[in-house]
Every structure is written in C-alpha cells, then in structure tokens.
Design a protein around this motif. Structure first.
Motif, PDB file in Angstrom:
ATOM      1  N   ASP A  93     -13.618  10.134  12.227  1.00 44.79           N
ATOM      2  CA  ASP A  93     -12.481  10.096  13.144  1.00 44.79           C
ATOM      3  C   ASP A  93     -13.003  10.098  14.577  1.00 44.79           C
ATOM      4  O   ASP A  93     -13.029  11.107  15.256  1.00 44.79           O
ATOM      5  CB  ASP A  93     -11.557  11.297  12.902  1.00 44.79           C
ATOM      6  N   ARG A 193      -4.810   8.576  -1.110  1.00 42.65           N
ATOM      7  CA  ARG A 193      -5.165   7.402  -0.317  1.00 42.65           C
ATOM      8  C   ARG A 193      -3.932   6.515  -0.116  1.00 42.65           C
ATOM      9  O   ARG A 193      -3.119   6.337  -1.021  1.00 42.65           O
ATOM     10  CB  ARG A 193      -6.284   6.614  -0.990  1.00 42.65           C
ATOM     11  N   ARG A 206      -1.262   7.773  12.039  1.00 46.41           N
ATOM     12  CA  ARG A 206      -1.318   9.209  12.346  1.00 46.41           C
ATOM     13  C   ARG A 206      -0.392  10.019  11.448  1.00 46.41           C
ATOM     14  O   ARG A 206      -0.720  11.134  11.036  1.00 46.41           O
ATOM     15  CB  ARG A 206      -0.969   9.456  13.813  1.00 46.41           C
ATOM     16  N   GLU A 209      -1.978  10.619   8.147  1.00 46.06           N
ATOM     17  CA  GLU A 209      -3.028  11.622   8.243  1.00 46.06           C
ATOM     18  C   GLU A 209      -2.456  13.028   8.422  1.00 46.06           C
ATOM     19  O   GLU A 209      -2.988  13.994   7.865  1.00 46.06           O
ATOM     20  CB  GLU A 209      -3.956  11.265   9.401  1.00 46.06           C
ATOM     21  N   ARG A 214      -5.229   9.874   3.303  1.00 43.92           N
ATOM     22  CA  ARG A 214      -6.423   9.206   3.821  1.00 43.92           C
ATOM     23  C   ARG A 214      -6.148   7.709   3.839  1.00 43.92           C
ATOM     24  O   ARG A 214      -5.879   7.105   2.796  1.00 43.92           O
ATOM     25  CB  ARG A 214      -7.643   9.511   2.944  1.00 43.92           C
ATOM     26  N   CYS A 215      -6.187   7.120   5.022  1.00 39.90           N
ATOM     27  CA  CYS A 215      -5.885   5.699   5.169  1.00 39.90           C
ATOM     28  C   CYS A 215      -7.038   4.836   4.654  1.00 39.90           C
ATOM     29  O   CYS A 215      -8.199   5.100   4.960  1.00 39.90           O
ATOM     30  CB  CYS A 215      -5.606   5.359   6.623  1.00 39.90           C
ATOM     31  N   THR A 432      -8.422   2.326  12.134  1.00 36.72           N
ATOM     32  CA  THR A 432      -8.708   3.598  11.481  1.00 36.72           C
ATOM     33  C   THR A 432     -10.104   4.099  11.796  1.00 36.72           C
ATOM     34  O   THR A 432     -10.483   5.184  11.383  1.00 36.72           O
ATOM     35  CB  THR A 432      -8.571   3.458   9.951  1.00 36.72           C
TER      36      THR A 432
END
Length: 480
Positions: A93, A193, A206, A209, A214-215, A432
């Motif tokens: 990140d 995911r 966002r 998350e 989890r993208c 991402t």
C-alpha cells in the motif's frame, strides 16, 4: 452458485507471461518483471507462484535465481509466503493519500472532481417535492428501505431498459457510493478478494479495503475493452475472488465501455466462476455517441449481480440519492444492515428524486448535449496545445484518460498545477499499487472556457516539467 477455488500458476504459464527477463543481476530483473505484471493487473493479486524448481526449469535459470527473486518480492511487499501454501502475490500500500475536499473554490479550475453543475430540472423537482411534502409530515419521516414511489420509479426504469424489476428489488441509499459501501460492509469478510477493473474508481477501491477486502486488479485495455473478459476469467480462476466491482459503461477513469457481446460474456463468466458482481451504473446513461448498450445483467438470475446507481452524475452531486437493484431476498438482507446504520434517506430529497427519475430522459437529453460540447472542446484543446499527449475518445461518461509523454509525471503535474489555480487528481489514485503515474484523468464536466484555460495551464507546466527525473510528491487528491 458455482464456487471457484484458488489455483497456482504453472511454471510454463508464468514463464510465458514474463517474457524477456534479461538483466543484471538476473534475479532482480525477474523480480522487477513480476512487479510490473502485478502493478498492471496482468498477474492477479492472490496468485500462488510456481514452486521455485518449476519456474527455474521453465525459465532455464538456477533455482537460486528464482529463490532470490521471490525473496526480493517479499521484501518489497509484493508477495508473502504462507506455510503449506507457497508464495502468494500481493500489493504494497504505497499509493498517494486520497481524501474528500471541496472543489468549489473561487478562481480555481476544478478538474479533480468528475461532477457537473446542477441540471436545470433540479430546482423545479424540489419545488414540486415541497408541494407534496405536507402529506408526509404527519408521520415519522422515516422510510428505511426508501420511498415506495421512488423504488417503483427506479424499478420501472430498469424494466424499460430490458431488465424486468419490481419495487421490492430496489433499495434506496445516500448515493451510489453509499450503496456500494453497504454491499461491501454486509457481504465482504476480512481477507476476501474482490476483482476490480484497473484503473478504477478510487472510492470503490478504498471502501472494499475498509470492509477488510483485498482488491485484485484486472487490467483494462482502452484499445480492446472486451479483453477484460479473458483477463477477469483468468483472475477469477487464479485468485478465487468472492466478489467483483465493474463499470462496464463509460468507466471511471478510462471512459471505456464493453460491447454488447463482451458484457454478456463477462457477466456469464463471473457468475459461472461463483463471483457475485457489483455493477456501478452511475455513468451508464451518459451516452454521447451512439445508443445505450444492453443491460449487463440481462438474462442472468437476479441474484447474480447487484447493480448500483444514482443521480449524482446525471442531475447533481449535491443530490445524495442512490439505489441498488438485485434479488428481493438479498435486498431484504442488505436493508437490515442499512437499518443499523441509518434510519432513512432524507424524505424531501427522495420526493425530488422521484420526479427526476420519472423525467430522467429529459434530464439526460440536456446533460448529454452539454457533455458532448465540453468533451469536444477539451479534446480539441489538448490536441492543439499538447499534441504528444495520447487520448482515447470515449463515447460517453465524464472524462478523458490521458497518456502522458515520457518524462512527465502525473504526481509532479498535480503538485505543480495546484498553485497555478488548477486542481487535478493524479493517476496513481486510480490504481491499487504504484501504477498510472504516466496517466492523468481529465474530466470534461466544466464549461468549454474553463477547460481551455485548464489546458493552457497544463501546456505551460508540461514545458516546465518535461525531463525531470524525480517527481515532486503530490498533495492529497480529491476524486469523485
């Protein structure tokens, strides 16, 4: 619903994806190439890498080289090793900060927001709502799932588009973003995911998350939008996502749309893979050229997709009324979660929204003509003053996605533009990971004169910044 299972990538398949990994030292070149594929979404997050021995054999290198590359990826935050599960890809990140700020500042040209001024039909709709409000004032004013008239109006709109819908399949929310956040909060478990188009709307990334998801980025190709179908199929097979977030029409920020065939294939593919898809339709009806495409959920079970929409882009960003549409049983489940969070969307807003949804064709006729004029003015200005910027002209929506020339950083451009009275959203907030510093979103939501002035500023900054080796850090970007 079918259920997908996580799979690792065989050594020969990853070797084919990696292509040329020549460089010195070899392990660093190999790690760098894997990082590139992860950042662009070509190699899905959550993919289990092949065993070191298998990849070494496929690449014709030593096992030590592959082990060193895997270690480099772990140290950089692009992978982690789980006991008994091998090495799994992830994204660090390291994106720029992103928050919400007002863009309505006198003397400032705002190209950070992708939002238009209010429709001329907004004020008459509120005037009409005020005349009807008294009939509701004897009650509590709470309508937890939405005003019945508004739910029916939205359902009728879907039905007219070829997607038969009843009012009990519609839930009213405080905007489309609120609808999507409700879905993530209710249905995403920590660690789940979620496939997302890459680049994508940062608010959606966002909110996934924040819900603990989890993208998994899936690359978008402006030259071939339907390539998303195969990319999503591969990502679903390798990453076993629980859900997906898609914008098949005039996507933010790329502006691309899937073909009629592509959207049917994509919807069916994800359903067959056991993936519940959230379809963001906030810009779906902002068609500038051609005709609206068939609805992406047509022909599938109602429970296969959750579509979210609202009036912020077609009418006005200050009208915070949105909705979601899905199977009636799932609507009830989501309504229970929403009821724990808020008692009701504002009744006066919902009354005005009912009128606007019923009159949406008239609203859209004005908005489409306005956007066509502004898009064409922006394209002409960029081509004249920034001829080496590459543009793909969208058939609708609200923005251009510009490819910057070599030597120009989106982060540096955004930072330099702010003191010059121009607000921008740098390209990296739409990804991402650390991707898209070579891209810039340019909304055509302002009057032609403001757009031409903005391009003049960009042209001057382009000349000043071209060739800088290290981009200056950008301030927090505001993106809608």
């Amino acid at each position: 619903m079918p259920v997908a299972t996580e799979q690792s990538t065989p050594g020969h398949e990853l070797a084919a994806q990696l292509g040329d990994t020549d460089g010195s030292p070899r392990y660093a070149a190999l790690a760098r190439r894997v990082r590139e594929l992860v950042v662009t979404g070509e190699l899905p997050v959550g993919t289990r890498l092949p065993a070191e021995r298998d990849l070494a054999a496929a690449l014709g290198v030593s096992r030590v080289t592959v082990a060193s590359a895997y270690r480099t990826l772990r140290e950089a935050g692009f992978a982690h090793t789980r006991h008994g599960s091998g090495t799994v890809l992830e994204l660090p990140d390291d994106r720029p900060a992103w928050n919400w700020r007002s863009g309505d500042v006198p003397g400032v040209v705002d190209l950070a927001h992708g939002a238009s001024p209010a429709s001329p039909l907004l004020a008459p709709a509120y005037a009409d709502a005020l005349t009807r409000l008294e009939a509701y004032t004897r009650g509590s004013g709470y309508v937890p799932v939405g005003l019945p008239e508004l739910r029916a109006a939205v359902a009728d709109r879907y039905t007219a588009q070829g997607l038969p819908t009843t009012a009990d399949q519609v839930l009213i929310t405080s905007g489309a973003g609120d609808a999507a956040a409700l879905v993530w909060g209710a249905l995403v478990e920590p660690g789940d995911r979620v496939l997302v188009q890459h680049p994508s709307y940062p608010g959606a990334i966002r909110s996934v998350e924040l819900a603990g998801g989890r993208c998994v980025p899936v690359p978008v190709d402006a030259a071939d939008p339907d390539a998303l179908v195969e990319a999503a199929r591969l990502a679903a097979r390798q990453s076993a996502p629980r859900m997906a977030y898609l914008m098949p029409d005039h996507a933010n920020p790329t502006g691309i749309s899937l073909s009629a065939t592509g959207r049917r294939r994509l919807a069916a593919t994800l359903w067959q893979q056991g993936v519940l898809t959230v379809v963001d339709e906030i810009a779906a009806e902002l068609v500038i050229d051609g005709d609206p495409a068939p609805h992406v959920a047509a022909g599938l079970p109602d429970a296969a997709m959750i579509t979210v929409g609202g009036l912020s882009k077609s009418v006005w960003g200050g009208l915070r009324v949105g909705w979601l549409r899905t199977d009636a049983a799932l609507v009830e489940r989501l309504a229970t979660v929403l009821g724990h969070r808020q008692l009701s969307v504002g009744l006066l807003d919902q009354l005005a929204a009912t009128t606007l949804v019923r009159d949406l064709d008239a609203v859209l006729a004005h908005r489409r003509e306005q956007l066509r004029t502004q898009r064409d003015a922006l394209v002409a200005a960029v081509r004249e003053q920034l001829p080496d910027w590459s543009l793909t002209i969208p058939s609708g929506g609200l923005c251009l996605w510009a490819q910057l020339p070599p030597g120009l950083s989106s982060a540096a451009l955004t930072a330099a533009a702010a003191p010059a009275g121009l607000l921008l959203a740098e390209g990296r907030v739409f990804g991402t990971g650390a991707a898209f510093d070579d891209r810039l979103r340019l909304p055509f939501t302002r009057p032609p004169g403001e757009l031409r002035s903005a391009v003049e500023v960009l042209a001057g900054l382009d000349r000043q910044l071209r060739g800088q080796a290290t981009p200056r850090p950008a301030p927090s970007s505001t993106v809608v």
